[in-house]
Write an enzyme that holds these catalytic residues in place. Structure first.
Site, PDB file in Angstrom:
ATOM      1  N   HIS A 452      -5.988  -5.408   3.511  1.00 47.52           N
ATOM      2  CA  HIS A 452      -5.098  -6.553   3.343  1.00 47.52           C
ATOM      3  C   HIS A 452      -5.080  -7.464   4.566  1.00 47.52           C
ATOM      4  CE1 HIS A 452      -2.399  -8.569   0.745  1.00 47.52           C
ATOM      5  NE2 HIS A 452      -1.951  -7.493   0.118  1.00 47.52           N
ATOM      6  N   ASP A 456      -5.796 -11.948   1.076  1.00 43.11           N
ATOM      7  CA  ASP A 456      -4.613 -11.696   0.266  1.00 43.11           C
ATOM      8  C   ASP A 456      -5.023 -11.267  -1.138  1.00 43.11           C
ATOM      9  OD1 ASP A 456      -2.921 -12.420   2.355  1.00 43.11           O
ATOM     10  OD2 ASP A 456      -3.074 -14.555   1.846  1.00 43.11           O
TER      11      ASP A 456
END
Length: 481
Positions: A452, A456
Site C-alpha cells: 500500500h 492506492d
C-alpha cells in the site's frame, strides 16, 4: 612423496555463510580430476555441486551428510603428486563465486591419538591401524578396560561402558584454547547432552571431534542410565562419570524440524515481508472460458504447446506496462519508490525442499512460446534442486498459481522487496450469467496482494480489473500487440 592439500568450503556468493552437505559424490580413496564435483551442498538459495580445484586421491572427508559447514571450513583433503621443491602446487585457476584456487594451503599432518593402557592392559593395534588397549588374559576385574576396535564400540567384555569410560579412553587433550570440532552442530549436540568436549579426543584428523564421537558418549550414557544397565554400572563404578546433562528445550515432546537451507531462507523472507510491508489484497472472479478456448486453438496449430501459466504471465507483463506502480520496490533508506523499466517475473514453485520462486528474466520481452519454455526449464531445475542463486533472485513481480493445489483463493505474502503478487485460483465450471442468461462457465478467482506504500486501491483495482478483462476477452490483448 605425495603432498596432502586441504580443500575448504568456498564462498558460494549472495552473502551465504554456510551450507549443508546433501550428498558426497566421492569416497575416501577415490581418484579425482581437477574441477571434478566432489560434494553436493544446499544453501539458503539452492543446491549446488562443488568442484575440487586439485587432482589426486581423496584422503579424508569432513562432515557427514546433513551436517552444516560454515564457509571456509575444511571439506576434504587430497593427496596430489610429487611436489616441486620450494614451490606451491597450483590449483585449477578457476574461481567458484569469488573463491580462488591458485594457492594451496599448507600440508596437514595426521596425528593419531595416544593409546591408553590401564593396569594389566597392553598396547595393541586395531583393524584400522589405530593403537588400542588390549586386556591381559583373565583381566576381568572392576576398573579393567577391554579393547574397543572401533570408535563406537564402548563395551567391556560384552558389557556397555559408562559415559565416564568413554571419556577416559583418551585423556583430556585441550586444556587451553579452542576445541577442534567439525561443525557448530556438534557443539550444540554436546552442549544439549551435557558432554564436555575438552574431555574427548576426536577420531578425525589431528584429533578433530566428529559428530560420531559425541553420539558415542550420548549412547553410552543412555545405556548407563537405563534400568537394564545395572551390570554396566557395577563394572564401571570406579570410572568417573559424565556431569548431569543440562535440560534443554530440545528434550520436549514433538517432532522438531530445523528451519535451515531453502526452508529457513523462505521463513526469514516471509517474516521480513510481514514486518516491513503494509500489504492489502483485492480479488475478483473472472470467466476464463474464452481464455481456455484461445489456448486450445493455439495448441491445435503446429508448434510448441502453450502453457496456461505462460498466458497468465503475458497478461501480467501487459498489465504492468499500464500500471508501472506495481512493478517497483520501496527504498526505505531514501524513502523513495523505485519504479522499474523491466519485468523479471517470479513464479511460485513447490518442491520437496520447500517453496522457491524462480525468476524469468525480461519476461516483458518474451512471447508465449518463450515464456512456456522458460517456465518448463526453471520448474524442472527447481524440482531437481539445480537452480542457481541468480535464478532465484532479482524478481520484480510474482505470479502465484495456487490453483494447482485445488484451492479457489488466497491472500499470499508479498515476495520481499517486491511490491505486488498476483494469485490465480483453480479454473472450475460454475454457474455464471453470460449474455443475460445463466450458463455453466469456466470461472477463476484472481487476487492481487500489493504494497500500500507504492499505490492506492484505485491503481491496484485497475490492474486487477484489466487482467480479468483480458482473461474474459483475450482479444483485448490485440490492442497492445
Amino acid at each position: 612423496m605425495a603432498q596432502v592439500l586441504e580443500f575448504k568450503l568456498p564462498d558460494l556468493g549472495e552473502g551465504l555463510t554456510e551450507a549443508e552437505i546433501v550428498r558426497w559424490l566421492v569416497q575416501v580413496g577415490d581418484v579425482v580430476a581437477v574441477d571434478q564435483p566432489v560434494v553436493e551442498v544446499e544453501t539458503a538459495k539452492a543446491m549446488v555441486e562443488v568442484p575440487c580445484p586439485y587432482g589426486g586421491v581423496i584422503t579424508s572427508r569432513f562432515g557427514e551428510e546433513g551436517t552444516e559447514l560454515p564457509v571456509g571450513a575444511p571439506l576434504l583433503t587430497v593427496a596430489v603428486g610429487e611436489p616441486v621443491p620450494h614451490t606451491e602446487p597450483e590449483g585449477s585457476g578457476n574461481v567458484l563465486v569469488g573463491y580462488g584456487t591458485s594457492q594451496a594451503p599448507a600440508r596437514r599432518r595426521r596425528v593419531r591419538p595416544t593409546p591408553v593402557t590401564s593396569g594389566g592392559a597392553s598396547a595393541g593395534t586395531g583393524e584400522d591401524g589405530t593403537p588400542v588397549a588390549s586386556p591381559q588374559p583373565g583381566a576381568r576385574g572392576t576398573g579393567q578396560r577391554g579393547a574397543a576396535t572401533e570408535p563406537g564400540a564402548a563395551r567391556q567384555n560384552g558389557t556397555p561402558l559408562s559415559p565416564g569410560a568413554v571419556h577416559a579412553r583418551v585423556p583430556a587433550r585441550h586444556p587451553e584454547g579452542p576445541v577442534p570440532v567439525i561443525s557448530p552442530l556438534v557443539r550444540k549436540l554436546a552442549r544439549e547432552g551435557g558432554v564436555d568436549l575438552r574431555q574427548l579426543a576426536g577420531s578425525g584428523p589431528d584429533g578433530l571431534i566428529l559428530r560420531a564421537d559425541v553420539e558415542d558418549v550420548l549412547r553410552a550414557k543412555a545405556a548407563h542410565d537405563s534400568p537394564s544397565a545395572e551390570a554396566a554400572t557395577a563394572a564401571a563404578s570406579a570410572v568417573t562419570s559424565l556431569p548431569a546433562p543440562v535440560p534443554s528445550a530440545s528434550s520436549a515432546a514433538g517432532v522438531r524440524i530445523p528451519l535451515k537451507g531453502v526452508r529457513g531462507a523462505v521463513a526469514d523472507k516471509l517474516s521480513r515481508s510481514r514486518r516491513e510491508i503494509p500489504d492489502a489484497t483485492c480479488w475478483v472472479d473472472a470467466d476464463a472460458t474464452e481464455l481456455m478456448r484461445a489456448r486450445a486453438a493455439m495448441n491445435s496449430a503446429a508448434g510448441p504447446k502453450i502453457s496456461l501459466l505462460a498466458l497468465l504471465a503475458r497478461l501480467c507483463t501487459v498489465a504492468l506496462a499500464r500500471f508501472p506502480e506495481l512493478n517497483s520496490y520501496v527504498d526505505t533508506g531514501s524513502r523513495e519508490v523505485v519504479q522499474l523499466d523491466h519485468v523479471h517475473l517470479g513464479f511460485a514453485a513447490q518442491t520437496e525442499r520447500g517453496l522457491v520462486v524462480p525468476v524469468v528474466r525480461d519476461a516483458h520481452a518474451r512471447d508465449a512460446e518463450s515464456l512456456t519454455a522458460e517456465f518448463a526449464r526453471l520448474t524442472e531445475a527447481a524440482r531437481t534442486g539445480k537452480l542457481t542463486p541468480g535464478e532465484l533472485t532479482g524478481g520484480t513481480f510474482t505470479l502465484n498459481n495456487y490453483g494447482v493445489f485445488g484451492v479457489d483463493g488466497s491472500t499470499p505474502i508479498i515476495n520481499h522487496p517486491e511490491a505486488a503478487m498476483l494469485g490465480v485460483g483453480r479454473i472450475v465450471p460454475k454457474p455464471w450469467v453470460h449474455e443475460g442468461e445463466l450458463a455453466v462457465r469456466q470461472v477463476v478467482q484472481l487476487s492481487l496482494t500489493f504494497d500500500h506504500r507504492v499505490c492506492d486501491g484505485g491503481t491496484a483495482g485497475g490492474f486487477l480489473r484489466y487482467v480479468a478483462d483480458c482473461v474474459e476477452q483475450p482479444a483485448v490483448l490485440l490492442r497492445t500487440l
